[in-house]
Design an enzyme around this catalytic site. Structure first.
Site, PDB file in Angstrom:
ATOM      1  N   ASN A  42       3.197   4.985  -1.006  1.00  0.00           N
ATOM      2  CA  ASN A  42       1.855   4.690  -0.503  1.00  0.00           C
ATOM      3  C   ASN A  42       1.482   5.825   0.446  1.00  0.00           C
ATOM      4  OD1 ASN A  42      -0.454   3.705   0.654  1.00  0.00           O
ATOM      5  ND2 ASN A  42       0.519   1.959   1.686  1.00  0.00           N
ATOM      6  N   TRP A  43       0.659   6.729  -0.061  1.00  0.00           N
ATOM      7  CA  TRP A  43       0.308   7.898   0.760  1.00  0.00           C
ATOM      8  C   TRP A  43      -0.687   7.548   1.865  1.00  0.00           C
ATOM      9  CZ3 TRP A  43      -0.713  12.450  -3.236  1.00  0.00           C
ATOM     10  CH2 TRP A  43       0.489  12.792  -3.853  1.00  0.00           C
ATOM     11  N   LYS A  44      -1.289   6.364   1.779  1.00  0.00           N
ATOM     12  CA  LYS A  44      -2.338   5.974   2.725  1.00  0.00           C
ATOM     13  C   LYS A  44      -3.418   7.063   2.751  1.00  0.00           C
ATOM     14  CE  LYS A  44       1.102   3.212   5.007  1.00  0.00           C
ATOM     15  NZ  LYS A  44       1.615   2.601   6.227  1.00  0.00           N
ATOM     16  N   HIS A 125      -2.075  -5.263   1.722  1.00  0.00           N
ATOM     17  CA  HIS A 125      -1.365  -4.458   2.723  1.00  0.00           C
ATOM     18  C   HIS A 125      -1.833  -4.854   4.124  1.00  0.00           C
ATOM     19  CE1 HIS A 125       0.082  -1.057   5.035  1.00  0.00           C
ATOM     20  NE2 HIS A 125       0.911  -0.815   4.032  1.00  0.00           N
ATOM     21  N   GLU A 127      -2.408  -3.168   6.698  1.00  0.00           N
ATOM     22  CA  GLU A 127      -3.483  -2.340   7.277  1.00  0.00           C
ATOM     23  C   GLU A 127      -4.847  -2.809   6.777  1.00  0.00           C
ATOM     24  OE1 GLU A 127      -1.849   1.473   6.262  1.00  0.00           O
ATOM     25  OE2 GLU A 127      -0.230   1.123   7.687  1.00  0.00           O
ATOM     26  N   GLU A 199       6.848  -6.585   3.887  1.00  0.00           N
ATOM     27  CA  GLU A 199       6.556  -5.504   4.819  1.00  0.00           C
ATOM     28  C   GLU A 199       6.292  -6.067   6.219  1.00  0.00           C
ATOM     29  OE1 GLU A 199       5.382  -1.678   2.708  1.00  0.00           O
ATOM     30  OE2 GLU A 199       3.584  -2.662   3.446  1.00  0.00           O
ATOM     31  N   GLY A 205       5.342   2.177   9.866  1.00  0.00           N
ATOM     32  CA  GLY A 205       4.941   3.378  10.592  1.00  0.00           C
ATOM     33  C   GLY A 205       5.505   3.473  11.998  1.00  0.00           C
ATOM     34  N   SER A 245       9.015   1.804   7.385  1.00  0.00           N
ATOM     35  CA  SER A 245       9.862   2.872   7.939  1.00  0.00           C
ATOM     36  C   SER A 245      11.117   3.134   7.109  1.00  0.00           C
ATOM     37  CB  SER A 245      10.227   2.563   9.402  1.00  0.00           C
ATOM     38  OG  SER A 245       9.058   2.536  10.199  1.00  0.00           O
ATOM     39  N   GLY A 266       5.835   4.501   2.871  1.00  0.00           N
ATOM     40  CA  GLY A 266       4.647   5.161   3.404  1.00  0.00           C
ATOM     41  C   GLY A 266       4.963   6.579   3.829  1.00  0.00           C
ATOM     42  N   GLY A 267       5.197   6.766   5.123  1.00  0.00           N
ATOM     43  CA  GLY A 267       5.376   8.105   5.702  1.00  0.00           C
ATOM     44  C   GLY A 267       6.339   9.001   4.931  1.00  0.00           C
TER      45      GLY A 267
HETATM   46  P1  PGA Z   1       5.910   3.336   6.358  1.00  0.00           P
HETATM   47  O1  PGA Z   1       4.770   2.500   5.588  1.00  0.00           O
HETATM   48  O2  PGA Z   1       6.979   3.646   5.347  1.00  0.00           O
HETATM   49  O3  PGA Z   1       5.205   4.578   6.833  1.00  0.00           O
HETATM   50  O4  PGA Z   1       6.408   2.472   7.456  1.00  0.00           O
HETATM   51  C1  PGA Z   1       5.112   1.525   4.646  1.00  0.00           C
HETATM   52  C2  PGA Z   1       3.861   0.875   4.114  1.00  0.00           C
HETATM   53  O5  PGA Z   1       2.918   0.673   4.870  1.00  0.00           O
HETATM   54  O6  PGA Z   1       3.796   0.555   2.923  1.00  0.00           O
END
Ligand code: PGA
Length: 289
Positions: A42-44, A125, A127, A199, A205, A245, A266-267
């Site tokens: 997930n590149w966001k 998600h 977010e 999650e 993050g 993370s 994500g990151g």
């Molecule tokens: P993260 O994000 O790996 O940067 O913690 C995971 C996600 O939101 O899917």
């Protein structure tokens, strides 16, 4: 309803018979605990065109792991082209609107996502829930529309830190999962098309991932709820991911947990080498089982 143990025993018996009859290859996917691992990126809202063009060159997909990459929507066609015809990873979107078309400024329908090359979409998600006000009801609407519209879904659920500290983790997970699945009619969707990602919001993050025990406990809990909603055969065939993370350093121990079938990253997915090494760690952990 049959228990998990009963279904596992029955499926093992049937698989054994089919394996004996077919010489082996036919039924591995039906064996409990032999779910095909899935690792999704997930590149966001990150990366620019030049990064997107360069990303696939350093992707090293391990054998036996399904990879999905969810870039910002504007980069889907570019990433599809950069990945090339051998398609070493499937493509996904980070959001979808449930309506088929119309006056929804800034939104995209299932058919548009599919036309742009996506076969997956992330729904629910944290977010989107926290920053864009998405309710459980809207998540359910998106989930139903996405499956009906031919997309596979990664459904995210997870508790906030205060909820975990207050002992409400399971109540929150149950509530989010039940609400998200509420609009699904019968028959049950193909379990290959609906993946649940645990999650925990406090791990996203933050650099602080859930412990292997916490992630396993939550994944097992979610699988039980899926069994209640569908049945154990369905729940044992469905993939449950962990997200929050995840790094190459934490992936192996998390992937070794029996109810964790892969990751939503994500990151660390912004770096194709790190993403590949998370996928490789997942492949190794699942091979050993
Ligand atoms: P993260 O994000 O790996 O940067 O913690 C995971 C996600 O939101 O899917």
């Amino acid at each position: 309803m049959a228990t998990r143990e009963e279904v596992e025993r029955l499926v093992r018996q049937v698989v054994g018979e089919v394996l004996a009859a077919t010489g082996g290859a036919a039924a591995v996917a039906a064996e409990p605990g032999r779910r095909a691992p899935l690792v999704a990126a997930n590149w966001k809202m990150n990366l620019l065109a030049a990064d997107v063009r360069a990303w696939p060159a350093k992707l090293e997909p391990p054998a036996g792991v399904e990879l999905v990459v969810c870039p910002p929507l504007v980069w889907l066609p570019l990433l599809r082209e950069a990945l090339g015809p051998a398609a070493r990873a499937a493509l996904g979107a980070q959001n979808v609107h449930p309506a088929p078309r119309g006056a929804f400024t800034g939104e995209h329908s299932c058919a548009m996502l599919r036309d742009a090359g996506a076969s997956w979409v992330i729904v629910g998600h944290s977010e989107r829930r926290a920053l864009f006000g998405e309710t459980d009801a809207f998540v359910a609407e998106k989930l139903r529309a996405a499956l009906a519209g031919g997309l596979r879904v990664i459904l995210c659920v997870g508790e906030r830190l205060a909820e975990r500290d207050g002992g409400a983790t399971f109540r929150v997970l149950r509530g989010q999962l039940t609400a998200a699945l509420a609009d699904l009619g019968f028959p049950a969707p193909d379990p290959a098309t609906l993946v649940v990602a645990y999650e925990p919001v406090w791990a996203i993050g933050t650099g602080r991932h859930a412990t292997a025990e916490q992630a396993q406990e939550a994944a097992a809990f979610l699988r039980e709820r899926l069994a209640e909603r569908f049945d154990w055969r369905w729940a044992l065939a469905a993939r449950i991911l962990y997200g929050g993370s995840v790094t190459p350093a934490s992936a192996a121990e998390l992937a070794a947990q029996p109810d964790i079938d892969g990751f939503l990253v994500g990151g660390a997915s912004l770096d194709p080498a790190a993403f590949s090494s998370i996928a490789a760690a997942t492949a190794r952990a699942k091979e050993r089982r």
